[in-house]
Design an enzyme around this catalytic site. Structure first.
Site, PDB file in Angstrom:
ATOM      1  N   ASP A   1       0.876  -1.191   0.000  1.00  0.00           N
ATOM      2  CA  ASP A   1       0.000   0.000   0.000  1.00  0.00           C
ATOM      3  C   ASP A   1       0.903   1.228   0.000  1.00  0.00           C
ATOM      4  OD1 ASP A   1      -2.167   1.993   0.802  1.00  0.00           O
ATOM      5  OD2 ASP A   1      -3.308   0.150   0.958  1.00  0.00           O
TER       6      ASP A   1
ATOM      7  N   HIS B   1     -12.843  -0.187  -7.960  1.00  0.00           N
ATOM      8  CA  HIS B   1     -14.023   0.701  -7.971  1.00  0.00           C
ATOM      9  C   HIS B   1     -13.681   2.132  -7.512  1.00  0.00           C
ATOM     10  CE1 HIS B   1     -15.602  -0.228  -3.585  1.00  0.00           C
ATOM     11  NE2 HIS B   1     -14.350   0.113  -3.593  1.00  0.00           N
TER      12      HIS B   1
HETATM   13  C1  LIG Z   1     -10.828   1.016  -0.627  1.00  0.00           C
HETATM   14  S1  LIG Z   1      -9.280   0.710   0.126  1.00  0.00           S
HETATM   15  C2  LIG Z   1      -9.220  -1.023  -0.088  1.00  0.00           C
HETATM   16  C3  LIG Z   1      -9.311  -1.784   1.182  1.00  0.00           C
HETATM   17  C4  LIG Z   1      -8.148  -2.710   1.349  1.00  0.00           C
HETATM   18  N1  LIG Z   1      -8.208  -3.827   0.410  1.00  0.00           N
HETATM   19  C5  LIG Z   1      -7.959  -3.227   2.767  1.00  0.00           C
HETATM   20  O1  LIG Z   1      -7.631  -4.364   2.913  1.00  0.00           O
HETATM   21  O2  LIG Z   1      -8.131  -2.459   3.712  1.00  0.00           O
HETATM   22  C6  LIG Z   1      -8.119   1.270  -1.108  1.00  0.00           C
HETATM   23  C7  LIG Z   1      -6.677   1.161  -0.696  1.00  0.00           C
HETATM   24  O3  LIG Z   1      -5.859   1.543  -1.810  1.00  0.00           O
HETATM   25  C8  LIG Z   1      -4.747   2.256  -1.313  1.00  0.00           C
HETATM   26  N2  LIG Z   1      -4.148   3.076  -2.373  1.00  0.00           N
HETATM   27  C9  LIG Z   1      -4.623   4.229  -2.913  1.00  0.00           C
HETATM   28  N3  LIG Z   1      -3.774   4.682  -3.868  1.00  0.00           N
HETATM   29  C10 LIG Z   1      -2.744   3.795  -3.919  1.00  0.00           C
HETATM   30  C11 LIG Z   1      -1.553   3.722  -4.712  1.00  0.00           C
HETATM   31  N4  LIG Z   1      -1.290   4.662  -5.637  1.00  0.00           N
HETATM   32  N5  LIG Z   1      -0.712   2.671  -4.527  1.00  0.00           N
HETATM   33  C12 LIG Z   1      -0.986   1.722  -3.587  1.00  0.00           C
HETATM   34  N6  LIG Z   1      -2.115   1.732  -2.815  1.00  0.00           N
HETATM   35  C13 LIG Z   1      -2.979   2.765  -2.978  1.00  0.00           C
HETATM   36  C14 LIG Z   1      -5.338   3.071  -0.168  1.00  0.00           C
HETATM   37  O4  LIG Z   1      -4.349   3.548   0.712  1.00  0.00           O
HETATM   38  C15 LIG Z   1      -6.305   2.064   0.459  1.00  0.00           C
HETATM   39  O5  LIG Z   1      -5.703   1.324   1.481  1.00  0.00           O
END
Ligand SMILES: C[S@@+](CC[C@H](N)C(=O)[O-])C[C@H]1O[C@@H](n2cnc3c(N)ncnc32)[C@H](O)[C@@H]1O
Length: 339
Positions: A203, A241
Site C-alpha cells: 500500500d 471501484h
Molecule cells: C478502498 S481501500 C481497499 C481496502 C483494502 N483492500 C484493505 O484491505 O483495507 C483502497 C486502498 O488503496 C490504497 N491506495 C490508494 N492509492 C494507492 C496507490 N497509488 N498505490 C498503492 N495503494 C494505494 C489506499 O491507501 C487504500 O488502502
C-alpha cells in the site's frame, strides 16, 4: 404512499446515524456480555445512561429493531446477524459506519453544484479545494486512520468469506501481493488460512504497518501506478471501484507485469462489485450497489461496473482471458484474470 416514500427518503440518513450511535455505545457488546435477552433498564445501566434518558434509548432501539439490526422479545433485546458484525471480538465494523457518516456528509452538499460546474474534478475535490480523497486522508491522520480501520473491518469480513468459500483460488500459488492491502489485516487472514503461502501487504508508504513483517508476511510501501512487487498472484480487493476506467487499465497493466515476471500461469484476483443490468428489483443488495456506485463516483471518481464494463476493462488492459466465479459472497464478486 408517494408522500411517505418521499419523506422516508428525506429522513433516512437518520438510520445511518442511529447505527453509528449503536456502534459508539457498543450496544452489541453489551447485549452479548449480558448473555440473553437484555431488558431496556439493564442496557441503560450497562452503558451508563441515566434513567431520564431511557426513553430516547428505547426510541433508538425501536428504530433499530424495526430495521432488524437488533431483535426484541418480551424479556429484552437480542443480537441479529446484522448487529453481530459490530461485535468488537468479531468483524468490529463500527469503524465503517463511523467513517461513512463522518467523512461523506460535508461533501455531499456539493453534489448539485458539481453537476453545474464546468470542471472535470470529483464532488470530493470541489468540496476540498481541488484536493483528491487520497491527499486529504494523508494530510489528516485522524481521518486517515479512521478510513484505514473502516476499510480493514470491511475487508476482513470479505476476505474471511473469500478464503472460506473460494479456497480453490489459492491452490498452486506460492506468493501473493495484496495491492492496496491497507494496514495488512487481510493478508493476516490469508496467511493464517494458507500457512505455506507467502503474502505481501502492499500500500502507500504512509499507510502500511511495518510491524507486521514476519516469516509469512512482508510489508512493502509503494505506488501501484509505479511498480507492483512480483508475485504468482495479485489480490485487488475493492480497489478498482475507486478509479476511472483509464486508471484501472494502468493498474491492471502493472499487475500483469508483476505476475508475468514470476511464472507463466500467474493470475490477478479481483474482488469487487458487479452491477446487474436489472436495477428495478427492490432488493437491499441492488440498492446498496447503486449507493456504492454513486459514492465511488463522487468521492474518488471511480464507479461500480457491469459485466460488460468489466469485460472491456480486462481485455483493454491486455489480459487474454478471465473467469467470474459463481456468487458465493454478499455484494461482491470474484473475477480471476489471466495474462
Ligand atoms: C478502498 S481501500 C481497499 C481496502 C483494502 N483492500 C484493505 O484491505 O483495507 C483502497 C486502498 O488503496 C490504497 N491506495 C490508494 N492509492 C494507492 C496507490 N497509488 N498505490 C498503492 N495503494 C494505494 C489506499 O491507501 C487504500 O488502502
Amino acid at each position: 404512499m408517494e408522500l411517505t416514500n418521499f419523506i422516508h427518503q428525506s429522513v433516512s440518513y437518520m438510520s445511518s446515524w442511529a447505527l453509528r450511535c449503536a456502534a459508539e455505545l457498543e450496544i452489541s457488546d453489551h447485549i452479548k456480555a449480558y448473555g440473553g435477552p437484555m431488558p431496556l433498564h439493564e442496557l441503560a445501566r450497562s452503558i451508563l445512561i441515566s434513567t431520564e434518558k431511557e426513553l430516547m434509548l428505547e426510541s433508538l432501539m425501536d428504530l433499530l429493531v424495526h430495521q432488524r439490526v437488533f431483535a426484541k422479545c418480551e424479556a429484552g433485546y437480542l443480537l441479529t446477524p446484522t448487529s453481530e458484525v459490530m461485535l468488537s471480538e468479531g468483524a468490529n465494523m463500527g469503524a465503517f459506519v463511523r467513517f461513512v457518516t463522518e467523512s461523506f456528509p460535508e461533501q455531499l452538499f456539493f453534489t448539485s453544484k458539481w453537476f453545474k460546474d464546468t470542471g472535470k474534478s470529483t464532488v470530493f475535490q470541489l468540496a476540498h479545494n481541488g484536493k483528491q480523497a487520497w491527499e486529504v486522508l494523508k494530510e489528516k491522520p485522524e481521518l486517515g486512520n479512521l478510513f484505514n480501520d473502516a476499510m480493514a473491518s470491511h475487508s476482513k469480513e470479505s476476505v474471511r468469506i473469500l478464503v472460506k468459500r473460494y479456497p480453490e483460488i489459492f491452490d498452486g500459488i506460492n506468493n501473493l501481493v495484496d495491492v492496496g492491502g491497507g494496514t495488512g489485516s487481510t493478508v493476516k487472514i490469508i496467511a493464517d488460512s494458507f500457512p505455506d503461502l507467502r503474502c505481501i501487504a502492499f500500500d502507500l508508504p504512509h499507510v502500511v504497518d511495518n510491524s507486521l513483517n514476519n516469516d509469512s508476511i512482508s510489508v512493502i510501501g509503494g505506488d501501484m501506478f509505479d511498480k507492483i512487487p512480483p508475485a504468482d498472484a495479485i489480490l485487488l480487493e475493492t480497489i478498482l471501484h475507486d478509479w476511472s476506467d483509464e486508471d484501472c487499465v494502468k493498474i491492471l497493466k502493472k499487475c500483469k507485469e508483476a505476475i508475468e515476471s514470476t511464472k507463466e500461469n500467474g493470475k490477478v484476483i479481483v474482488v469487487d462489485m458487479i452491477l446487474d443490468a436489472e436495477i428495478d428489483d427492490d432488493s437491499k443488495e441492488t440498492e446498496t450497489k447503486l449507493i456504492y456506485n454513486l459514492s465511488m463516483m463522487s468521492v474518488f471518481g471511480g464507479k461500480e461496473r457491469t459485466k460488460k464494463e468489466w469485460h472491456g476493462l480486462i481485455l483493454g488492459a491486455g489480459y487474454s482471458d478471465y473467469k467470474i466465479y459463481p456468487t458465493r459472497m454478499p455484494l461482491y464478486s470474484v473475477i480471476e484474470l489471466y495474462s
